[in-house]
Motif scaffolding. Structure first.
Motif, PDB file in Angstrom:
ATOM      1  N   ASP A 156       0.920  -1.293   0.162  1.00 19.23           N
ATOM      2  CA  ASP A 156       0.124   0.178  -0.077  1.00 19.23           C
ATOM      3  C   ASP A 156       0.819   1.449   0.123  1.00 19.23           C
ATOM      4  N   LYS A 157       1.999   1.063   0.946  1.00 25.68           N
ATOM      5  CA  LYS A 157       2.907   2.540   0.549  1.00 25.68           C
ATOM      6  C   LYS A 157       3.650   3.173  -0.497  1.00 25.68           C
ATOM      7  N   LYS A 158       3.687   2.127  -2.032  1.00 20.90           N
ATOM      8  CA  LYS A 158       3.596   2.167  -3.036  1.00 20.90           C
ATOM      9  C   LYS A 158       3.004   2.684  -3.892  1.00 20.90           C
ATOM     10  N   VAL A 159       1.785   1.916  -3.120  1.00 19.84           N
ATOM     11  CA  VAL A 159       0.452   2.494  -4.436  1.00 19.84           C
ATOM     12  C   VAL A 159       0.759   3.908  -3.720  1.00 19.84           C
ATOM     13  N   ALA A 160       0.451   3.916  -3.025  1.00 25.45           N
ATOM     14  CA  ALA A 160       0.217   5.625  -1.982  1.00 25.45           C
ATOM     15  C   ALA A 160       0.841   6.441  -2.775  1.00 25.45           C
ATOM     16  N   GLU A 161       1.895   5.994  -3.537  1.00 24.39           N
ATOM     17  CA  GLU A 161       3.343   6.883  -3.422  1.00 24.39           C
ATOM     18  C   GLU A 161       2.943   7.685  -5.000  1.00 24.39           C
ATOM     19  N   HIS A 162       2.405   6.751  -5.979  1.00 28.60           N
ATOM     20  CA  HIS A 162       2.440   6.773  -7.179  1.00 28.60           C
ATOM     21  C   HIS A 162       1.514   7.617  -7.216  1.00 28.60           C
ATOM     22  N   ILE A 163       0.286   7.105  -5.843  1.00 31.04           N
ATOM     23  CA  ILE A 163      -1.188   8.001  -6.586  1.00 31.04           C
ATOM     24  C   ILE A 163      -0.781   9.381  -6.090  1.00 31.04           C
ATOM     25  N   CYS A 164       0.219  10.002  -5.124  1.00 33.91           N
ATOM     26  CA  CYS A 164      -0.098  10.829  -3.940  1.00 33.91           C
ATOM     27  C   CYS A 164       1.130  11.539  -5.468  1.00 33.91           C
ATOM     28  N   LEU A 165       1.835  11.332  -6.059  1.00 35.58           N
ATOM     29  CA  LEU A 165       2.839  11.944  -7.006  1.00 35.58           C
ATOM     30  C   LEU A 165       1.974  12.156  -8.263  1.00 35.58           C
ATOM     31  N   HIS A 166       0.392  11.235  -8.247  1.00 33.47           N
ATOM     32  CA  HIS A 166      -0.475  11.502  -9.588  1.00 33.47           C
ATOM     33  C   HIS A 166      -1.521  13.428  -9.152  1.00 33.47           C
ATOM     34  N   ALA A 167      -1.566  13.281  -7.714  1.00 35.54           N
ATOM     35  CA  ALA A 167      -2.624  14.324  -7.033  1.00 35.54           C
ATOM     36  C   ALA A 167      -1.803  15.493  -7.392  1.00 35.54           C
ATOM     37  N   LYS A 168      -0.601  15.331  -7.047  1.00 34.54           N
ATOM     38  CA  LYS A 168       0.175  16.113  -6.770  1.00 34.54           C
ATOM     39  C   LYS A 168       1.078  16.522  -8.419  1.00 34.54           C
ATOM     40  N   ASN A 169       0.767  15.863  -9.879  1.00 36.54           N
ATOM     41  CA  ASN A 169       1.018  16.781 -11.046  1.00 36.54           C
ATOM     42  C   ASN A 169       0.043  17.696 -11.419  1.00 36.54           C
ATOM     43  N   GLU A 170      -1.651  16.751 -10.944  1.00 35.49           N
ATOM     44  CA  GLU A 170      -2.572  17.358 -11.064  1.00 35.49           C
ATOM     45  C   GLU A 170      -3.210  18.931 -10.916  1.00 35.49           C
ATOM     46  N   GLY A 171      -1.948  19.179  -9.662  1.00 32.24           N
ATOM     47  CA  GLY A 171      -2.757  20.892  -8.893  1.00 32.24           C
ATOM     48  C   GLY A 171      -3.074  20.347  -7.593  1.00 32.24           C
ATOM     49  N   PHE A 172      -4.090  19.168  -7.392  1.00 30.96           N
ATOM     50  CA  PHE A 172      -4.857  18.811  -6.279  1.00 30.96           C
ATOM     51  C   PHE A 172      -3.764  19.363  -4.740  1.00 30.96           C
ATOM     52  N   LYS A 173      -4.595  20.264  -4.035  1.00 32.01           N
ATOM     53  CA  LYS A 173      -4.449  20.959  -3.101  1.00 32.01           C
ATOM     54  C   LYS A 173      -5.415  20.745  -1.695  1.00 32.01           C
ATOM     55  N   HIS A 174      -6.616  20.171  -1.787  1.00 24.40           N
ATOM     56  CA  HIS A 174      -7.118  19.680  -1.055  1.00 24.40           C
ATOM     57  C   HIS A 174      -7.839  18.746  -0.842  1.00 24.40           C
ATOM     58  N   MET A 175      -7.753  17.395  -0.446  1.00 25.99           N
ATOM     59  CA  MET A 175      -8.415  16.402  -0.632  1.00 25.99           C
ATOM     60  C   MET A 175      -9.620  15.908   0.648  1.00 25.99           C
ATOM     61  N   VAL A 176      -9.390  14.709  -0.103  1.00 25.65           N
ATOM     62  CA  VAL A 176     -10.604  13.894   0.965  1.00 25.65           C
ATOM     63  C   VAL A 176     -10.123  12.522   1.299  1.00 25.65           C
ATOM     64  N   ILE A 177     -10.238  11.805   2.122  1.00 26.18           N
ATOM     65  CA  ILE A 177      -9.906   9.852   2.411  1.00 26.18           C
ATOM     66  C   ILE A 177     -11.442   9.089   2.484  1.00 26.18           C
ATOM     67  N   TYR A 178     -11.647   8.633   1.623  1.00 21.24           N
ATOM     68  CA  TYR A 178     -12.627   7.641   2.412  1.00 21.24           C
ATOM     69  C   TYR A 178     -12.063   6.136   1.660  1.00 21.24           C
ATOM     70  N   TYR A 179     -12.444   5.939   2.746  1.00 25.99           N
ATOM     71  CA  TYR A 179     -12.145   4.600   2.873  1.00 25.99           C
ATOM     72  C   TYR A 179     -12.715   3.762   4.002  1.00 25.99           C
ATOM     73  N   GLU A 180     -12.622   2.572   3.293  1.00 29.42           N
ATOM     74  CA  GLU A 180     -13.379   1.338   4.201  1.00 29.42           C
ATOM     75  C   GLU A 180     -13.148   0.377   5.364  1.00 29.42           C
ATOM     76  N   ASP A 181     -14.146   0.117   6.476  1.00 29.60           N
ATOM     77  CA  ASP A 181     -13.441  -0.324   7.572  1.00 29.60           C
ATOM     78  C   ASP A 181     -13.277  -1.638   7.531  1.00 29.60           C
ATOM     79  N   SER A 182     -11.760  -1.821   7.485  1.00 28.19           N
ATOM     80  CA  SER A 182     -11.461  -2.631   7.159  1.00 28.19           C
ATOM     81  C   SER A 182      -9.238  -2.608   6.797  1.00 28.19           C
TER      82      SER A 182
END
Length: 381
Positions: A156-182
């Motif tokens: 998950d750490k590696k997945v998060a790194e890649h998606i966060c980099l994409h978010a940064k490149n897209e210029g996102f500044k304020h994000m929401v996390i919605y997660y399942e209870d697992s």
């Protein structure tokens, strides 16, 4: 609360391991008896209905079994014991106990969900049974420092790194996390929040278990007031698809990013028009030109008349990984196989050249991104 219940269950299982028939003696007995007889037995616990409807996992296993048994493994055939755990924890515990008591069994490929796989792995570890995990990316699995458990999927750490980099490149500044209870949802949400901070992205809210349209509407009003510009989902299917459909009723434009929990073969079809623009992580790039992947895709198409998905490859490679280790060591002893896997330089498989670190985490696997565009999946840089 779920996590507390699982910990208590694992504690009780551990007591059973110390006082019952599946204790350390099982590991010694397995070292002598695994692979004895005409067949090399490998257990495959899966939520069968889910995997058959949403993935090519069992087809990939079937194709690997066909290839392996056409040549044999040290003059023996491989026998798969595919058992349906239905994604239910108690069923999985019963299956794990049964597999562990079968000292002729060499290895297990599974379980599918992290809430099941992580706690029952202690049963396999205590009984000296080799386990290759093809679907669980939760870092908790490797943190137990098990000898026999190998995580054949990027964390998950590696997945998060890649998606966060994409978010940064897209210029996102304020994000929401919605997660399942697992455990999958908690761990991926934590990993994404940490990486978001490292990339200058503020997480304005994180939540789960909004069970009604009213809950979601109230949350969306709050997010709007906090000026959110994207949502990250730490959800599996089908819950991920249900959330996206409900979210799109309120908000047709805000970008949606996801981990690999949405990466099932029918995702674009399942989401329909609501999926347009959704970006998700994947560990498979069909545009990779390596000959091993090209050959696998051609044979898969010939046999099943469809394109393989990432989980077909995970099924195929996981079985190949185990049998090649058996061939290289000329042994079915899980202890011997575990030592080989942990110390090997690399093994060339369909998904790439892989190895494992001291914690049993796969090395050499890449994370990619794909986006639903005009109802089709497009791979993006």
């Amino acid at each position: 609360m779920k996590r507390i219940v699982k910990i208590l269950l694992v504690f009780m299982l551990s007591l059973g391991t110390l006082t019952g028939c599946w204790d350390a003696d099982l590991a010694k007995q397995r070292a002598k008896e695994a692979g004895q007889g005409d067949d090399i037995i490998i257990g495959v616990p899966v939520p069968r209905d889910f995997t058959e409807k949403n993935t090519g996992f069992l087809k990939g296993l079937e194709l690997a079994l066909e290839d392996i048994n056409s040549r044999g493994v040290n003059n023996k055939k491989v026998k798969l014991e595919i058992v349906d755990d239905r994604g239910v924890f108690k069923n999985a515990v019963d299956i794990a106990q049964g597999f562990s008591e079968n000292t002729r069994m060499t290895a297990v490929i599974g379980h599918w969900f992290s809430d099941i796989c992580i706690p029952v792995s202690s049963i396999y570890e205590e009984s000296g049974l080799l386990v290759v995990v093809p679907t669980v990316s939760n870092t908790e699995l490797a943190e137990n420092n098990y000898r026999y458990i190998f995580q054949n999927v990027p964390s998950d750490k590696k997945v998060a790194e890649h998606i966060c980099l994409h978010a940064k490149n897209e210029g996102f500044k304020h994000m929401v996390i919605y997660y399942e209870d697992s455990s999958y949802g908690w761990n991926l949400a934590d990993a994404f929040e940490k990486e978001a901070k490292n990339n200058g992205i503020k997480i304005v809210d994180r939540c789960s278990d909004m069970i009604s349209e009213i809950d979601l509407r109230r949350a969306h009003d709050k997010w709007t007031a906090l000026d959110f510009d994207a949502v990250f989902l730490a959800l599996n299917m089908p819950e991920g698809g249900q959330f996206i459909k409900e979210f799109r009723k309120l908000d047709p434009r805000t970008p949606i990013l996801s981990g690999d929990g949405l990466d099932v073969s029918n995702i674009a079809e399942a989401l329909g028009g609501d999926g347009e623009g959704v970006v998700m992580a994947t560990i498979y790039n069909p545009l990779d030109g390596r000959p091993e992947l090209k050959e696998f895709k051609e044979r898969y198409r010939q046999k099943y008349g469809e394109e393989p998905d990432v989980w077909a490859i995970q099924g195929y490679d996981s079985l190949q990984l185990i049998t090649r280790a058996i061939e290289e060591t000329d042994s079915c002893s899980p202890a011997v196989l575990a030592d080989y896997l942990r110390n090997m330089k690399s093994m060339r498989l369909v998904a790439g050249d892989i190895s494992f670190n001291d914690y049993g985490e796969v090395q050499g696997r890449e994370v990619y991104k794909k986006k639903i565009v005009n109802g089709e999946l497009k791979y993006i840089d």
